[in-house]
Design an enzyme around this catalytic site. Structure first.
Site, mmCIF file in Angstrom:
data_model
loop_
_atom_site.group_PDB
_atom_site.id
_atom_site.type_symbol
_atom_site.label_atom_id
_atom_site.label_comp_id
_atom_site.label_asym_id
_atom_site.label_seq_id
_atom_site.Cartn_x
_atom_site.Cartn_y
_atom_site.Cartn_z
ATOM 1 N N HIS A 296 69.174 69.405 60.125
ATOM 2 C CA HIS A 296 68.151 70.381 60.512
ATOM 3 C C HIS A 296 67.408 70.065 61.807
ATOM 4 O O HIS A 296 66.883 70.962 62.448
ATOM 5 C CB HIS A 296 67.172 70.661 59.360
ATOM 6 N N HIS B 60 64.766 60.812 57.354
ATOM 7 C CA HIS B 60 64.014 62.057 57.122
ATOM 8 C C HIS B 60 64.936 63.198 56.668
ATOM 9 O O HIS B 60 64.727 63.764 55.580
ATOM 10 C CB HIS B 60 63.210 62.429 58.363
ATOM 11 N N GLU C 102 67.258 70.620 67.739
ATOM 12 C CA GLU C 102 65.982 70.454 68.431
ATOM 13 C C GLU C 102 65.840 69.082 69.079
ATOM 14 O O GLU C 102 65.345 68.968 70.190
ATOM 15 C CB GLU C 102 64.848 70.673 67.421
ATOM 16 N N ASP C 103 66.260 68.053 68.397
ATOM 17 C CA ASP C 103 65.943 66.698 68.861
ATOM 18 C C ASP C 103 67.098 65.923 69.491
ATOM 19 O O ASP C 103 66.901 64.804 69.951
ATOM 20 C CB ASP C 103 65.391 65.867 67.684
ATOM 21 N N ASP D 238 61.963 70.258 54.338
ATOM 22 C CA ASP D 238 61.598 69.501 55.541
ATOM 23 C C ASP D 238 60.098 69.227 55.535
ATOM 24 O O ASP D 238 59.634 68.093 55.697
ATOM 25 C CB ASP D 238 62.005 70.342 56.764
HETATM 26 MN MN MN Z 1 62.373 67.769 60.135
#
Ligand code: MN
Length: 727
Positions: A78, A54, A82-83, A145
């Site tokens: 990116h 991705h 967050e992940d 994104d």
């Molecule tokens: Mn993304």
């Protein structure tokens, strides 16, 4: 339309980068790829493929736009903050501050929940996204994104699909449009439309295709006629057929403008009964020559002609648009533009190419930053230049300013509504933006759930809550930090009106109090007595005199004396009584700005009080025990006997000081106890701390002494409180 796009490999990306980057930058981007792949190791997308595909695809989209290496690194990284467990600091160490900031910016965008926002606010929301991100590259990464997420949306559950598609259509497609990135905008719209309305999309696609095939000969005929004529005129031009975008067709069929009477809705055949061509030439001059050629070939529809070269759209779009009648009964829509305009039309802000030296120098972060800034500025500058040749530039300039270099802040109400305020606006502006009553009655504010002074400047994205009290009144000092015209006008208006009215009322009560000594009252003054006063003090009417007294410019005692000597007849009728003589002025707590409660002692109902008349400011009430009162006794003519009204209602501020054990959460414990006693905390401060105890100072609101006593009793019972006192 919806399927799975071909998978992008890192070798594809590097190959593309090789066409416009130096070896060093390709290596840096590759390092970001490796770092991201490791961070996302083991994570799988809904489609079943490893997560890294991705960010890789998003980076590829940006490489196709020839974005700089920092943007590409940020795209690859990116989702890392967050992940995964990678922090912003770690990213900054590895890839520099700019890349870390970009990634952080993208993560923050994703954390704003769209679902809770009212759809009607989509426009403000777009603006806010732009306003919150000074570095426009954050938005560009976010668009890449979102574009890849939309391309692969088939893997999501239907409910998420619809939510994401709606958000894309309402927020991200318009942002792409505002940045002039029309290729991205169109793809986002088509994908969203196909996701939201699969059936309508399919039917529309089939029908459009059918119509197209039926008319293909006519289209070719028109296209060739124009081509040949241009050749004859020796104009070098490409004549291409434009694809019909289904979302655009759908929109035209549903379009409505303004009042119901001007319904612009079209039927399917009206929308499709046309042939759309684009003619691309080398120079602006050629654009107008082509226009002349097509207008001699076919009859133009006068009101459909648009010169966006002379007057570009606000996102920099330029073209000539004209609509012609063909002999076949078809309409011909023609766009005429130069190659450069075509670039801008498709890529907008990303159309500027990176300067050459980007490849040669070592590219430290400042340099890249500089280049990006320059690029943004160049884009704007180009737009401005184009615009300067046009007359109607004002709106354009404003739009660009608002969206890219904002002069506004966008903040949320606790209900999630967005308010737009001028830059530098404070909490007081926010209060007045909600409603003039909220502004007039506000006492304190919470910014992101923290108490903050009304003078706090606001920052885009904050949630602001205003606390009001029914006794509250606008304070003249607010004018020092109110920025918006709206707030300033309301405050001024309120003060002006109120001050005079209040001054009259207060002056009346003060004069009545003095007149009582002579058994007189204002309402019972005789005509000649009134005239006497008006003449003596050279005023227009009695109200003016009363206002002067209320404002402290004249002493009520002296005014009352003017009615001396009292006619004998009056004394006989109303002999002065003891009760009358010593009657103090009654304080109701609702007098407004002309009766002020001193901050040094903060009197509350039940306290013994004394008034001090201050010129131009009315009466200031102190407690009789206040240390300042001794000083005031030196000018006794300014002191005024006052007392509380017996049935007084309202909330009054008082300061208390607590000596507490310095333990975790002590503030929360005390604050909860105060709230339990129906008292509001207006201010808290931590005065000093010595060894294990510390001093907390609260300004709280109470109804009277009894209420205060019970609050203090309640607090004293807390284990953590050593000592408590009013101050
Ligand atoms: Mn993304």
């Amino acid at each position: 339309m919806l399927g799975h796009p071909p998978r992008i490999l890192v070798s594809n990306l590097c190959e593309l980068l090789d066409t416009y980057f130096g070896a060093k930058q390709v290596k840096e981007v590759y390092r970001a790829y490796l770092f991201s792949a490791e961070a996302h190791e083991g994570q799988i997308r809904k489609s079943g493929e490893p997560y890294i595909f991705h960010p890789l695809a998003a980076a590829y989209i940006l490489a196709q736009m020839r974005m700089d290496s920092q943007t590409l690194c940020a795209a690859l990284l990116h989702d890392v903050i967050e992940d995964t467990n990678i922090t912003k600091e770690k990213l900054a160490n590895e890839f520099g501050k700019s890349v870390a900031e970009l990634v952080d910016g993208v993560s923050k965008l994703s954390s704003i929940p769209f679902e809770t926002r009212e759809q009607a606010q989509a426009a403000s929301f777009q603006k806010m996204l732009l306003a919150m991100n000074r570095d426009i590259r954050v938005i560009i990464v976010k668009l890449a994104d979102r574009l890849h997420n939309m391309r692969t949306i088939g893997a999501m559950k239907p409910a998420s699909r619809r939510r994401i598609a709606r958000e894309t259509l309402e927020i991200y497609a318009p942002i792409a449009s505002r940045l002039g990135m029309n290729a991205v905008r169109i793809e986002l719209q088509e994908l969203s439309f196909a996701t939201l309305y699969p059936l309508r999309y399919r039917v529309l696609a089939q029908q459009t295709q059918k119509v197209y095939l039926k008319r293909i000969d006519k289209y070719h005929n028109i296209q060739n006629t124009i081509k040949q004529r241009l050749e004859q005129c020796q104009i070098r031009a490409q004549v291409v057929k434009r694809e019909k975008h289904y979302y655009a067709v759908y929109e035209k069929m549903h379009e409505k403008k303004g009042a119901a009477s001007v319904d612009k809705r079209k039927t399917f055949s009206q929308v499709t009964n046309s042939c759309a061509l684009r003619i691309i030439v080398d120079s602006i001059d050629d654009c107008y020559r082509v226009l002349g050629v097509v207008h001699t070939l076919y009859k133009p529809i006068c009101e459909r002609f648009k010169d966006y070269i002379a007057i570009p759209k606000i996102n920099g779009y330029q073209s000539l648009h004209t609509t012609l009648y063909s002999i076949h009964g078809l309409l011909i829509h023609i766009q005429i533009r130069t190659t450069a305009m075509q670039q801008i039309a498709e890529r907008g802000i990303t159309a500027q190419s990176i300067p050459k030296f980007d490849q040669e120098i070592d590219c430290p972060h400042e340099a890249t930053n500089y280049i990006t800034k320059q690029r943004t500025q160049e884009w704007l500058h180009n737009l401005l230049e184009i615009q300067q040749s046009a007359n109607d530039s004002l709106e354009f300039l404003e739009q660009v300013k608002i969206d890219l270099f904002p002069d506004e802040v966008y903040v949320f109400t606790p209900q999630g509504k967005i308010l737009q305020l001028p830059k530098g606006a404070t909490a007081i502006d926010f209060a007045y933006a909600i409603h003039s009553d909220v502004g007039n009655k506000c006492i304190a504010t919470k910014i992101d759930s923290q108490y903050a002074p009304l003078s706090t400047p606001l920052v885009s994205g904050q949630t602001v809550e205003v606390l009001t009290a029914k006794w509250a009144r606008p304070n003249p000092s607010w004018l020092n930090f109110a920025v918006s015209a709206r707030a300033r006008n309301y405050i001024r208006h309120f003060l002006k009106n109120l001050q005079y009215e209040e001054a009259v009322l207060l002056g009346k009560r003060m004069l009545d109090k003095e007149l009582a000594n002579y058994s007189l009252s204002i309402d019972k003054l005789q005509k000649e007595q009134q005239t006497h006063l008006i003449k003596t003090f050279k005023i227009n009417d009695l109200d003016e005199l009363l206002a002067e007294i209320g404002l402290g410019n004249r002493m009520a005692l002296i005014v009352a004396n003017q009615l001396n000597p009292i006619p004998d007849s009056l004394i006989k009728l109303h002999p002065p009584t003891e009760a009358h003589k010593s009657k103090p002025l009654v304080i109701k707590g609702t007098e407004g700005i002309l009766v002020n409660f001193a901050r040094c002692c903060r009197p509350i109902p039940g306290d013994e009080i004394i008034g001090f008349v201050s010129v131009g400011r009315g009466i200031i009430i102190h407690t009789a025990a206040c240390r300042h009162v001794t000083e005031y006794r030196q000018s006794p003519e300014k002191l005024l006997a006052v007392e509380w009204e017996s049935s007084i209602e309202g909330e009054f501020l008082v300061d208390i000081r607590l000596d507490v054990h310095d333990q975790l959460g002590v503030l929360a414990i005390v604050a909860a106890a105060i709230a339990n006693m129906e008292s509001n905390i207006i201010q808290v401060s931590n005065e000093s701390s010595e060894d294990i105890s510390s001093l907390l100072k609260f300004c709280i609101s109470v109804r009277n002494r009894v209420h205060l006593a019970s609050v203090m009793r309640h607090l004293r019972r807390l284990e953590t409180v050593n000592r408590i006192q009013r101050c």
